[in-house]
Design an enzyme around this catalytic site. Sequence first.
Site: not given
Length: 332
Positions: A15, A145
């Site tokens: 990422k 999340d």
Amino acid sequence: YKATLRETGQIVAVKVQRPGVLETVSLDLYLAREAGLFARNFPFLTDRLDAVALLDEFAYRFYQELDYNLECENGLKIREQMSVLPNVVIPDNFPRYTSRRVHVAEWIEGEKLSQSTADDVGALVNLGVITYLTQLLEFGFFHADPHPGNMMRTTDGNLAILDFGLMTEVTDNQKYGMIEAIAHLLNRDYTEIGQDFINLDFIPEGTDTTPIVPALTKVFDVALAGGGAKSINFQELAADLAEITFEFPFQIPPYFALVIRAISVLEGIALVGNPEFAIIDEAYPYIARRLMTDDSPRLKNALRYMVYGRGGSFDAEKLIDLLQALEKFTAV
């Protein structure tokens, strides 16, 4: 990105943070905070909700989420903690290859849980509830999340949870307070719920909760209608509780805003596949296990309360209910 480690040949997920994200987020947070500070000039807007305090809590978490070194540490910590649960996969993280703006973790093959049509999706959602409760109420280190992209069904039928940039922590007092509140809610003992909300920082210490109890009673009676505590829709309950903040000295504390957000998302994923899903019903086996195995004096008292009630009369039906829930947890 999907990549291969040169040294070992292992497939990994890489990422990379977009350029300028830190500056963009900082500007947005600054402008929102200035608006919150201006709102403090109008007490009718801020008496029940401190927008600045809430924003500060979220801002702190946002900045943590942008630091991929911290996300890597969080992933390693959660992987170790969640090793106690079978069929839960937390990808390994690679600190050696991670920096503030580049994160490297184990590649997981699978599909989004919310898009899967496999027969075991319902069971995996239930396992997800147990997983998040274990994080929240056992370790006090909570993945805040859990959006649909962060929960996967692996190709071999396990539950994978990804992306540990946004986390929150709760104290022992808050952990025990949530379990005690659920015990009182199951028994419809609203007089105790008032003290529970003090313990959970919804109501300031020393506040007389007597005037608040009728309002809480009304909210929970509506929530409990049609199936009892185990059929509560958490999103609707949270919205009704928010309404009370305009009438009484009652605030949703910043840490709990993250908890509400996470549980609401988890409930939303489950309701897509099962309109009859009830978060407390699925949580009850975990709550039963904690009540019947935890050595904490507060949870021992909560167990005694569940079985004997306020009046001290033994309720065999409640005990059987707890034992059946414990059996269900063992099966999970």
